[in-house]
Design a protein around this motif. Structure first.
Motif: not given
Length: 77
Positions: A13, A19, A21, A62, A75, A77
């Motif tokens: 990140s 970000t 998850l 991560i 994931i 962004k």
């Protein structure tokens, strides 16, 4: 990303990124956030749970693992 029962790097990140998850499996996924070589957060994600990571002034790594080999983490962004 498919996960195993050992922690592995699943992403990074960047600074000032929001970000998110998402646990796309039916099992618990364990997450560790590492910033500048120091573990700063450790948490578990329940099945079908979404977690938004707040933006910070530095990048972080991560790490994730699943209890079984069928875990899947998304994931964005």
């Amino acid at each position: 990303m498919k996960l195993t029962n050992k922690f592995k790097k699943v992403g990074t990140s960047s600074a000032y990124d929001n970000t998110s998850l998402y646990n796309n499996s039916l099992e618990i996924i364990h997450i560790i956030l590492v910033e500048n070589g120091i573990i700063t957060q450790r948490f578990k994600m329940k099945p079908r749970q979404m977690q938004i990571l707040p933006s910070v002034a530095w990048s972080r790594v991560i790490l994730a693992r699943a209890d079984k080999k069928t875990g899947e983490l998304i994931i964005s962004k």
